[in-house]
Scaffold this motif. Sequence first.
Motif, mmCIF file in Angstrom:
data_model
loop_
_atom_site.group_PDB
_atom_site.id
_atom_site.type_symbol
_atom_site.label_atom_id
_atom_site.label_comp_id
_atom_site.label_asym_id
_atom_site.label_seq_id
_atom_site.Cartn_x
_atom_site.Cartn_y
_atom_site.Cartn_z
ATOM 1 N N PRO A 188 -41.052 -32.569 50.637
ATOM 2 C CA PRO A 188 -39.747 -33.089 51.047
ATOM 3 C C PRO A 188 -39.736 -33.824 52.374
ATOM 4 O O PRO A 188 -38.810 -34.578 52.651
ATOM 5 C CB PRO A 188 -38.876 -31.827 51.109
ATOM 6 C CG PRO A 188 -39.834 -30.696 51.297
ATOM 7 C CD PRO A 188 -41.068 -31.095 50.548
ATOM 8 N N GLU A 189 -40.769 -33.602 53.228
ATOM 9 C CA GLU A 189 -40.838 -34.309 54.506
ATOM 10 C C GLU A 189 -42.024 -35.266 54.574
ATOM 11 O O GLU A 189 -42.375 -35.752 55.652
ATOM 12 C CB GLU A 189 -40.922 -33.294 55.651
ATOM 13 C CG GLU A 189 -39.718 -32.373 55.740
ATOM 14 C CD GLU A 189 -39.808 -31.416 56.915
ATOM 15 O OE1 GLU A 189 -40.376 -31.806 57.955
ATOM 16 O OE2 GLU A 189 -39.313 -30.288 56.792
ATOM 17 N N SER A 190 -42.630 -35.571 53.439
ATOM 18 C CA SER A 190 -43.811 -36.430 53.408
ATOM 19 C C SER A 190 -43.465 -37.872 53.738
ATOM 20 O O SER A 190 -42.309 -38.299 53.642
ATOM 21 C CB SER A 190 -44.468 -36.362 52.029
ATOM 22 O OG SER A 190 -43.595 -36.898 51.038
ATOM 23 N N ASN A 191 -44.487 -38.640 54.103
ATOM 24 C CA ASN A 191 -44.279 -40.069 54.348
ATOM 25 C C ASN A 191 -43.811 -40.782 53.092
ATOM 26 O O ASN A 191 -43.047 -41.749 53.167
ATOM 27 C CB ASN A 191 -45.567 -40.714 54.857
ATOM 28 C CG ASN A 191 -45.854 -40.383 56.313
ATOM 29 O OD1 ASN A 191 -45.010 -39.833 57.013
ATOM 30 N ND2 ASN A 191 -47.054 -40.712 56.777
ATOM 31 N N GLN A 247 -35.509 -31.394 36.961
ATOM 32 C CA GLN A 247 -34.591 -30.537 36.213
ATOM 33 C C GLN A 247 -34.455 -31.015 34.777
ATOM 34 O O GLN A 247 -34.454 -30.213 33.831
ATOM 35 C CB GLN A 247 -33.218 -30.531 36.890
ATOM 36 C CG GLN A 247 -32.213 -29.552 36.288
ATOM 37 C CD GLN A 247 -32.621 -28.107 36.492
ATOM 38 O OE1 GLN A 247 -32.962 -27.707 37.597
ATOM 39 N NE2 GLN A 247 -32.620 -27.318 35.430
ATOM 40 N N GLN A 248 -34.389 -32.338 34.596
ATOM 41 C CA GLN A 248 -34.239 -32.902 33.262
ATOM 42 C C GLN A 248 -35.506 -32.729 32.424
ATOM 43 O O GLN A 248 -35.440 -32.507 31.217
ATOM 44 C CB GLN A 248 -33.897 -34.388 33.355
ATOM 45 C CG GLN A 248 -32.525 -34.694 33.909
ATOM 46 C CD GLN A 248 -31.412 -34.345 32.948
ATOM 47 O OE1 GLN A 248 -30.790 -33.295 33.051
ATOM 48 N NE2 GLN A 248 -31.156 -35.224 32.005
ATOM 49 N N SER A 249 -36.665 -32.837 33.068
ATOM 50 C CA SER A 249 -37.909 -32.836 32.307
ATOM 51 C C SER A 249 -38.468 -31.442 32.058
ATOM 52 O O SER A 249 -39.022 -31.169 30.988
ATOM 53 C CB SER A 249 -38.967 -33.679 33.022
ATOM 54 O OG SER A 249 -39.240 -33.147 34.313
ATOM 55 N N SER A 250 -38.315 -30.530 33.039
ATOM 56 C CA SER A 250 -38.938 -29.205 32.889
ATOM 57 C C SER A 250 -38.014 -28.042 33.186
ATOM 58 O O SER A 250 -38.346 -26.897 32.887
ATOM 59 C CB SER A 250 -40.162 -29.110 33.808
ATOM 60 O OG SER A 250 -39.762 -29.109 35.174
ATOM 61 N N GLY A 251 -36.883 -28.326 33.809
ATOM 62 C CA GLY A 251 -35.962 -27.258 34.180
ATOM 63 C C GLY A 251 -36.352 -26.539 35.447
ATOM 64 O O GLY A 251 -35.681 -25.585 35.856
ATOM 65 N N VAL A 252 -37.431 -26.982 36.101
ATOM 66 C CA VAL A 252 -37.913 -26.346 37.327
ATOM 67 C C VAL A 252 -37.982 -27.387 38.441
ATOM 68 O O VAL A 252 -38.587 -28.443 38.269
ATOM 69 C CB VAL A 252 -39.306 -25.720 37.127
ATOM 70 C CG1 VAL A 252 -39.811 -25.113 38.436
ATOM 71 C CG2 VAL A 252 -39.268 -24.670 36.031
ATOM 72 N N VAL A 253 -37.355 -27.096 39.574
ATOM 73 C CA VAL A 253 -37.373 -27.998 40.712
ATOM 74 C C VAL A 253 -38.394 -27.495 41.723
ATOM 75 O O VAL A 253 -38.317 -26.357 42.186
ATOM 76 C CB VAL A 253 -35.976 -28.100 41.365
ATOM 77 C CG1 VAL A 253 -36.033 -28.954 42.629
ATOM 78 C CG2 VAL A 253 -34.973 -28.677 40.375
ATOM 79 N N ASN A 254 -39.357 -28.364 42.069
ATOM 80 C CA ASN A 254 -40.424 -28.008 42.999
ATOM 81 C C ASN A 254 -40.463 -29.030 44.134
ATOM 82 O O ASN A 254 -41.112 -30.077 44.018
ATOM 83 C CB ASN A 254 -41.766 -27.974 42.270
ATOM 84 C CG ASN A 254 -42.925 -27.691 43.213
ATOM 85 O OD1 ASN A 254 -42.734 -27.194 44.326
ATOM 86 N ND2 ASN A 254 -44.142 -28.015 42.787
#
Length: 291
Positions: A188-191, A247-254
């Motif tokens: 989330p903080e990557s370039n 969320q749409q593709s796997s239901g899991v947010v990473n």
Amino acid sequence: MTFNSNADVSGSGAKRRGPGGGVIAGGVGGLGAIAVILLQIFTGGDFSSLLGGGGGLQAGPGTESEIQNCETGADANASVDCRLAAGSKVINEYWATQVQGYRPPQLIIVDGSTPTSCGTASNATGPFYCPPEETVYIDPTFFDVLEQQFGDQAGELAQLYVLAHEYGHHIQQITGIFDRYPNNGTGPESNGVRTELQADCYAGAWVADASGPTDAHGVAYLQRPTEAQIRDALDAAAAVGDDHIQQQSSGVVNPESWTHGSSAQRQRWFATGYQGGPLSCNTFDVSGRDL
């Protein structure tokens, strides 16, 4: 966002390209190149830097021709191809006033698929900017996919937002941002996330100014966007947020695998650019908490 029907939008230089020759991987093996291409699905990002120093993917030639029947704003309102071509003309005129020594990128509207030095361009990979070529690739049928799979209306302004986002990457290329902030992985903080959010911000800055520029006869290219069109563009930004796609593709947010930012972040930075212009778009100078 609607073009004024009598505006002169000719001379954009945009081209349409059909399928060409084969693609040969360089720098990494073929399977590695495919993995890089898959990172681009529905994101509009470019990951050619992951291909190593061997020149990336070498593209064979494709059938190419200039966009036809794109002379007036009425043409742009009636045709997605012409809308993108006309949009590129207005975007180029905007950035020429903002960046000293600005040079426009090439816009290639993809017919089905075409090989590039950054991978195959098609509606499956989504629109992307290829830095080595300084070229934006976009298959207009991507907007149908966006609507069908992610529920976005993909109307006129949403389409131009997607285009303006890719032109934001061109600004990053020619101003040295890519060199100063190279890819440092995901998260989330990557370039990578900061780069994409900045491109969203640049797109918002252009939209805010888009109704101002005029053609050689003093006719404004575009009408002011309506509230409904702005909402549509924000919906498009949300539809390609990493969390929404996951969320749409796997239901899991990473979040640690994010490359482009959340839906809320993409909407917020578009709005930041819309309200504050390009000088408000330094996503690399804010803390993760404020990103």
